[in-house]
Design an enzyme around this catalytic site. Structure first.
Site, PDB file in Angstrom:
ATOM      1  N   LEU A 127      -3.182   1.612  -2.206  1.00  0.00           N
ATOM      2  CA  LEU A 127      -1.928   1.967  -2.866  1.00  0.00           C
ATOM      3  C   LEU A 127      -1.204   0.709  -3.335  1.00  0.00           C
ATOM      4  CD1 LEU A 127       0.158   4.131  -3.633  1.00  0.00           C
ATOM      5  CD2 LEU A 127       1.140   3.877  -1.350  1.00  0.00           C
ATOM      6  N   HIS A 231       2.806  -5.520   6.882  1.00  0.00           N
ATOM      7  CA  HIS A 231       3.243  -6.524   5.911  1.00  0.00           C
ATOM      8  C   HIS A 231       4.595  -6.085   5.341  1.00  0.00           C
ATOM      9  CE1 HIS A 231       3.213  -8.871   2.168  1.00  0.00           C
ATOM     10  NE2 HIS A 231       2.185  -9.554   2.620  1.00  0.00           N
TER      11      HIS A 231
END
Length: 338
Positions: A127, A231
């Protein structure tokens, strides 16, 4: 203006997808910035769409967000079943217990245990949205359209599904968990290992990874702080997965310690709440409820965001939406509320 829509990746998308991969900042194994690895991945995805599969067999269904003129400005993918050739390895954070009657002490410690618990599961990943169109809901569209792809042909996707999020990195780009663990066993930089994994599969992980559990208390504090932490650029995607019904059960990536979440396909919110409706009319302009719509299956799959009027088992859409989905009056489309 032509409506953006999702469609299967094409060989001709390679330059645009490579540009997206380079903008991702690295760490996305399923969207490698290496030209050879990415070209091979796209070629395999194109082959997967053409297979006419009847069950999960390791196919990769990569979708691209077409801005309406053929240009890919986002990606997402569904992996029908992972690790069928050499296994899919990750760490499970478990607890171990030690007791000493002599010292009257009881001590619990976290340990990282190598597992193959997700071998054979499906996966959603890859994604990424071009920075130029962020903030317009396109990430949410890409994420949820993957589930409508699964809903159209659930028999070709494994029932247990997972998603790996990129692990946290320091502002200078360093990866504390890799530096504390992986580097000592693979003897290469994180990026090199990630590209090798994308290009050649994960057999080398099974060959070189630590064979035994690792006590978390022996890791540097910075590495410990990474466990299950996404992240910074993956936090929004992580929240969307949790909102869909995925759960984090202390599984982490073996390279960067990013969280791995899981769900049963039937429990994913977008799939559970979607309905198949007949297009009763196609009108000139958008009106109705904000929705995500999908039509076709596998190689013919299309999806887009649109306003649509739902009444019973029928739906009214506008011409731009019909064009994006490649449908006519009387067609059946899958609908879910935005």
């Amino acid at each position: 203006m032509t409506k953006p829509f999702l469609r299967p990746v094409r060989e001709s998308d390679f330059p645009a997808v490579l540009d997206l991969a380079r903008q991702s900042g690295g760490g996305m194994t399923n969207l490698p910035a290496d030209e050879q690895a990415l070209r091979a991945r796209i070629a395999f995805a194109v082959e997967s769409f053409a297979r006419d599969a009847s069950m999960p067999g390791g196919e990769v269904y990569m979708l691209t967000l077409d801005r309406g003129d053929g240009q890919a400005v986002g990606t997402a993918a569904v992996f029908s079943a992972i690790g069928l050739d050499s296994g899919f390895v990750n760490y499970k954070i478990n607890w171990t217990f030690h007791a000493s009657k002599q010292l009257n002490k009881r001590i619990s410690r976290r340990v990282l245990v190598p597992t193959h618990d997700f071998t054979g599961s499906a996966e959603v990943g890859s994604l990424f949205v071009s920075p130029e169109i962020r903030g317009g809901g396109f990430g949410k569209l890409l994420a949820r359209a993957r589930y409508l792809f699964i809903a159209q042909t659930p028999e070709i996707i494994a029932e247990h599904i997972c998603a790996e999020l990129r692990g946290w990195r320091a502002p200078d780009g360093s990866q504390p968990f890799w530096d504390a663990v992986g580097r000592h066993f693979f003897e290469m930089d994180f990026e090199e290992a990630d590209v090798h994994n994308a290009a050649n599969g994960n057999q080398f992980i099974a060959d070189l990874m630590p064979r035994y559990p690792i006590y978390v208390c022996l890791l540097p504090p910075a590495a410990r702080d990474c466990l299950g932490r996404p992240h910074d650029n993956a936090v929004a995607a992580y929240k969307m997965l949790l909102d869909e019904g995925f759960e984090f059960d202390d599984y982490i990536d073996i390279f960067d310690a990013g969280p791995l979440v899981e769900a049963k396909t039937k429990n994913i919110r977008t799939i559970r709440e979607s309905r198949v409706l007949a297009v009763s009319d196609i009108v000139e302009s958008e009106a109705g409820e904000d929705s995500i719509l999908a039509a076709g299956a596998v190689a013919a799959f299309r999806a887009c965001r649109a306003k649509a009027k739902v009444a019973g088992e029928e739906i009214v859409i506008d011409r731009e939406t019909a064009k994006a989905l490649n449908v006519d009056k009387g067609a059946r489309v899958r609908w879910v509320k935005w």
